[in-house]
Design a protein around this motif. Structure first.
Motif, PDB file in Angstrom:
ATOM      1  N   HIS A 163       4.801  15.525  -1.679  1.00  0.00           N
ATOM      2  CA  HIS A 163       4.023  14.306  -1.454  1.00  0.00           C
ATOM      3  C   HIS A 163       3.659  13.723  -2.786  1.00  0.00           C
ATOM      4  O   HIS A 163       2.711  14.133  -3.406  1.00  0.00           O
ATOM      5  N   HIS A 164       4.413  12.790  -3.237  1.00  0.00           N
ATOM      6  CA  HIS A 164       4.045  12.174  -4.520  1.00  0.00           C
ATOM      7  C   HIS A 164       2.991  11.137  -4.324  1.00  0.00           C
ATOM      8  O   HIS A 164       2.440  10.635  -5.268  1.00  0.00           O
ATOM      9  N   GLY A 165       2.779  10.776  -3.076  1.00  0.00           N
ATOM     10  CA  GLY A 165       1.857   9.676  -2.833  1.00  0.00           C
ATOM     11  C   GLY A 165       2.475   8.378  -3.276  1.00  0.00           C
ATOM     12  O   GLY A 165       1.820   7.365  -3.307  1.00  0.00           O
ATOM     13  N   HIS A 166       3.726   8.372  -3.649  1.00  0.00           N
ATOM     14  CA  HIS A 166       4.269   7.072  -4.010  1.00  0.00           C
ATOM     15  C   HIS A 166       5.232   6.576  -2.948  1.00  0.00           C
ATOM     16  O   HIS A 166       5.497   7.231  -1.952  1.00  0.00           O
ATOM     17  N   ASP A 167       5.710   5.409  -3.196  1.00  0.00           N
ATOM     18  CA  ASP A 167       6.391   4.658  -2.169  1.00  0.00           C
ATOM     19  C   ASP A 167       7.794   5.203  -1.921  1.00  0.00           C
ATOM     20  O   ASP A 167       8.732   4.879  -2.611  1.00  0.00           O
ATOM     21  N   HIS A 168       7.933   6.039  -0.928  1.00  0.00           N
ATOM     22  CA  HIS A 168       9.260   6.539  -0.600  1.00  0.00           C
ATOM     23  C   HIS A 168       9.991   5.642   0.367  1.00  0.00           C
ATOM     24  O   HIS A 168      11.168   5.815   0.636  1.00  0.00           O
ATOM     25  N   LYS A 211      14.120  -2.765   0.583  1.00  0.00           N
ATOM     26  CA  LYS A 211      14.233  -2.464  -0.850  1.00  0.00           C
ATOM     27  C   LYS A 211      15.616  -2.814  -1.379  1.00  0.00           C
ATOM     28  O   LYS A 211      15.763  -3.335  -2.485  1.00  0.00           O
ATOM     29  N   SER A 251      -0.274  -4.153   3.452  1.00  0.00           N
ATOM     30  CA  SER A 251      -0.268  -4.030   1.993  1.00  0.00           C
ATOM     31  C   SER A 251       1.165  -3.941   1.482  1.00  0.00           C
ATOM     32  O   SER A 251       1.494  -4.356   0.384  1.00  0.00           O
ATOM     33  N   ARG A 252       2.041  -3.388   2.315  1.00  0.00           N
ATOM     34  CA  ARG A 252       3.442  -3.306   1.952  1.00  0.00           C
ATOM     35  C   ARG A 252       4.081  -4.696   1.934  1.00  0.00           C
ATOM     36  O   ARG A 252       4.853  -5.030   1.041  1.00  0.00           O
ATOM     37  N   ASP A 278      12.107   4.114  -6.420  1.00  0.00           N
ATOM     38  CA  ASP A 278      10.751   4.130  -5.859  1.00  0.00           C
ATOM     39  C   ASP A 278       9.724   3.807  -6.938  1.00  0.00           C
ATOM     40  O   ASP A 278       8.762   3.083  -6.718  1.00  0.00           O
ATOM     41  N   LYS A 313       5.358  -4.573  -9.192  1.00  0.00           N
ATOM     42  CA  LYS A 313       4.448  -5.597  -8.659  1.00  0.00           C
ATOM     43  C   LYS A 313       3.248  -5.785  -9.572  1.00  0.00           C
ATOM     44  O   LYS A 313       2.751  -6.904  -9.722  1.00  0.00           O
ATOM     45  N   PHE A 346       9.666   0.144  -7.711  1.00  0.00           N
ATOM     46  CA  PHE A 346       8.925  -0.633  -6.716  1.00  0.00           C
ATOM     47  C   PHE A 346       7.417  -0.428  -6.860  1.00  0.00           C
ATOM     48  O   PHE A 346       6.629  -1.322  -6.593  1.00  0.00           O
ATOM     49  N   ASP A 347       7.024   0.762  -7.292  1.00  0.00           N
ATOM     50  CA  ASP A 347       5.595   1.013  -7.516  1.00  0.00           C
ATOM     51  C   ASP A 347       5.064   0.159  -8.659  1.00  0.00           C
ATOM     52  O   ASP A 347       3.979  -0.397  -8.603  1.00  0.00           O
ATOM     53  N   PHE A 381      -4.773   1.173   0.604  1.00  0.00           N
ATOM     54  CA  PHE A 381      -5.373   0.575  -0.581  1.00  0.00           C
ATOM     55  C   PHE A 381      -6.732   1.157  -0.917  1.00  0.00           C
ATOM     56  O   PHE A 381      -7.553   1.396  -0.052  1.00  0.00           O
ATOM     57  N   GLU A 419       7.505   5.338   5.094  1.00  0.00           N
ATOM     58  CA  GLU A 419       6.272   5.179   5.842  1.00  0.00           C
ATOM     59  C   GLU A 419       6.303   3.878   6.628  1.00  0.00           C
ATOM     60  O   GLU A 419       7.188   3.056   6.481  1.00  0.00           O
ATOM     61  N   SER A 423       3.119  -6.311  -1.163  1.00  0.00           N
ATOM     62  CA  SER A 423       3.774  -5.883  -2.394  1.00  0.00           C
ATOM     63  C   SER A 423       5.217  -6.368  -2.458  1.00  0.00           C
ATOM     64  O   SER A 423       5.717  -6.714  -3.525  1.00  0.00           O
ATOM     65  N   TYR A 424       5.905  -6.429  -1.305  1.00  0.00           N
ATOM     66  CA  TYR A 424       7.261  -6.970  -1.354  1.00  0.00           C
ATOM     67  C   TYR A 424       7.235  -8.472  -1.658  1.00  0.00           C
ATOM     68  O   TYR A 424       8.110  -8.992  -2.354  1.00  0.00           O
TER      69      TYR A 424
END
Lengths: 327, 303
Positions: free
Chosen positions: B77-82, B10, B90-91, A207, A214, A210-211, A9, B85, B94-95
């Motif tokens: 590496h998109h830096g997004h939620d694959h 997911k 924080s995950r 993906d 929220k 999900f990003d 974060f 990880e 978010s869920y």
């Protein structure tokens, strides 16, 4: 989302979310006699979500498609070299592209990630939800089958979007995305079979969903809380000149976070309370930025950029709309 | 083969979204959230969720190291939620956020908007537009492709609100000529607009309508507002429509009581506005109708 492997974060996001959550959870206690309206709050909250989710899904599918099927080479060849031309092109493409404000965020993020310059992305982001056939039709209907307001909305909105995107092009050089690395596009030589790519497109869409969702959910919840607990009349406390009422209507557009397809009817219902200039501001400002949208933008872009964009949109729309009152 | 917890979670979340949307449509509750006109797009969403759910199922068990095989190539590496990880706080947050609306959606019955919301919307009477003639709801819908679904028999819809031009004209004539003006749901918006634009034209006519009791600040003790919410797209964009009714016993009715009311139209002043008022002759308390909302009227072009 800032979920790269190392850092999670980002501090400003945390603070912002805490503020939002704090506001949401404590606001009911200030208005205790309205506590019975929690079922109302829940219903409004869910209805915003149910309305928005189909458009978000379409948005993430398009984003997934762009990710897999469109290469950086394509984009380079499509975007004009000169800034002004690029901004103009992006605003026109946005105007032709039917999108709503929640669906467009993942698309813009993906486009910028693929190498579209930031200013072009912003142009597309601003005109996409504002100018499209459904919005024009509903504005035309809402104002008693009168084309004037619909035309003004498109015209002023388009010029304002151009101006905002141009200013952005001078202020920011980098792409302002939160993530550092750009996705490496697959070269044509090692392109996997179509079946693999379609599968990849759906996986990306998941993906992305999900990003995004929220933030949509948090935004919808805040907007619903405001509708449930804050009377619209409290906005009138600001004063009643045109200059004040324009600010009031822009504030309303921001906090209500209505879909651009439906806001014309709400705007029209204020015709007796406010001059048409202020209503025009409501109609132009809302689709460009609102609470729900801004929270989604914060998940994609650096907080400083979102803040600057917010200030720019607010001041330029205010200025342009006020100018129309002298026409 | 390796079990991926993230992908598993997911898949569950997507599965729950599928259930939620299916339940909304099968139970008909969807109408309590959005204008039925927009049902199709929400059905489309349910369809997309189902597809995404099945795609996601296949990601739960993947061969090790193949997490990124969806065409990004190495070094992606998109830096997004694959979802590959580690599971962290924080995950979890978010869920939880994503599940939150589903839980409240299943746990609580959808409520009907009431007078609390109405009072937040601002004054009914000052919103009524008198100068511009604006048939607010009149549209010509040239394509009929959306229509067929409403003839299907599983959920009867009173308020599907597509009228042919012919029907629409007929209803407008009825407003002018009928003995009693019937504020039916399918034409409510149009009649309401007409009554408020030219309140004087309708003085002396009998009117019959139903709605919930709303007491706007400033109405007298022998008055109440018989109100309906009009939904353009979803409940969040509801606007309030209401006619002032006047009778001695008005005092004894609590807000949010549903009334069927009959009376004679007259004109009264509300601030600087001239508005219609119903001098009620008869009234009775009714149950909340299955379709409490009204919708903008759309007319079909007779092609």
């Amino acid at each position: 989302m800032p979920y790269s492997k190392k850092s999670s974060f980002n501090l400003s996001t945390i603070i912002f979310l805490l503020l939002v959550l704090g506001f949401v959870f404590f606001s009911p206690f200030f208005v205790t006699e309205k506590m019975t309206s929690l079922p109302q709050l829940n219903t409004i909250f869910l209805s915003i979500l149910i309305e928005a989710i189909p458009f978000v899904l379409i948005g993430v599918l398009i984003a997934g498609f762009i990710q897999i099927f469109i290469t950086e080479e394509h984009i380079k060849s499509w975007i004009p070299k000169s800034k002004v031309k690029a901004v103009l092109t992006s605003c026109i493409v946005g105007a032709l592209f039917p999108a709503c404000e929640c669906g467009i965020v993942p698309i813009v993020r993906k486009l910028i990630d693929k190498g579209v310059p930031l200013y072009a992305g912003v142009g597309f982001l601003l005109t996409g939800p504002l100018i499209n056939p459904i919005v024009i039709l509903s504005t035309y209907m809402a104002f008693g089958n009168d084309m004037r307001m619909a035309l003004l909305r498109m015209g002023v909105g388009f010029i304002a979007a151009l101006a905002i995107a141009l200013v952005i092009s001078f202020l920011f050089k980098s792409n302002q995305l939160k993530q550092k690395e750009r996705s490496v596009s697959n070269s044509i030589a090692k392109r996997p079979p179509l079946y693999q790519r379609v599968k990849g497109m759906f996986q990306h869409s998941i993906d992305e969903f999900f990003d995004m969702s929220k933030y949509l959910i948090i935004g919808a919840f805040v907007a619903a809380s405001l509708q449930t607990f804050v009377p619209a009349q409290s906005l009138l406390a600001f004063g009643d000149s045109v200059y004040h009422s324009t600010i009031v209507m822009m504030g309303l557009a921001f906090f209500l976070s209505l879909c651009s397809e439906a806001d014309a009817f709400i705007g029209a219902s204020f015709r007796n309370l406010f001059p048409s200039t202020s209503i025009l501001a409501f109609l132009v400002y809302g689709p460009m930025i609102d609470l729900k949208n801004m929270i989604m933008l914060l998940s994609v872009f650096k907080a400083r950029f979102v803040f600057v964009l917010f200030l720019l949109i607010t001041s330029i729309v205010y200025l342009f709309v006020t100018l129309t009152s002298f026409l | 083969m390796q079990f991926h917890l993230q992908h598993f979670i997911k898949a569950i979340v997507l599965g729950v979204f599928v259930l939620f949307f299916l339940d909304l449509h099968l139970s008909g509750d969807i109408m309590k959230y959005i204008n039925p006109k927009y049902q199709n797009i929400s059905k489309l969403a349910a369809g997309i969720f189902i597809v995404l759910f099945f795609v996601q199922l296949f990601r739960i068990f993947q061969r090790k190291g193949k997490g990124h095989h969806h065409g990004c190539g190495p070094g992606c590496h998109h830096g997004h939620d694959h979802g590959n990880e580690q599971f962290n706080l924080s995950r979890l947050f978010s869920y939880s956020v994503m599940i939150f609306p589903i839980i409240t959606g299943f746990a609580f019955e959808p409520a009907t908007l009431n007078s609390t919301i109405a009072s937040n919307k601002g004054s009914i009477f000052s919103q009524v537009n008198q100068k511009e003639t604006s048939p607010l709801n009149e549209t010509t819908l040239t394509d009929k492709e959306n229509i067929d679904i409403y003839s299907s028999d599983h959920v009867p819809l009173v308020n599907n609100n597509y009228l042919s031009n012919e029907e629409y004209e007929k209803k407008l004539l009825l407003l002018e000529n009928s003995e009693t003006i019937q504020m039916q749901e399918d034409i409510f918006g149009t009649y309401y607009e007409e009554l408020n634009e030219q309140p004087k034209d309708y003085v002396g006519r009998t009117i019959k309508m139903s709605g919930f009791v709303f007491k706007e600040d400033g109405v007298n003790s022998n008055q109440l507002v018989v109100s309906r919410f009009m939904i353009t797209h979803c409940i969040a964009d509801a606007s309030i429509l209401g006619l002032l009714a006047e009778f001695k016993e008005a005092n004894s009715f609590k807000e949010d009581t549903w009334l069927e009311i009959e009376g004679v139209l007259d004109v009264t002043k509300y601030g600087e506005y001239e508005i219609p008022v119903i001098k009620a002759t008869s009234w009775k308390v009714i149950d909340e109708p299955t379709e409490p909302y009204v919708y903008p009227v759309l007319t079909l072009a007779d092609s």
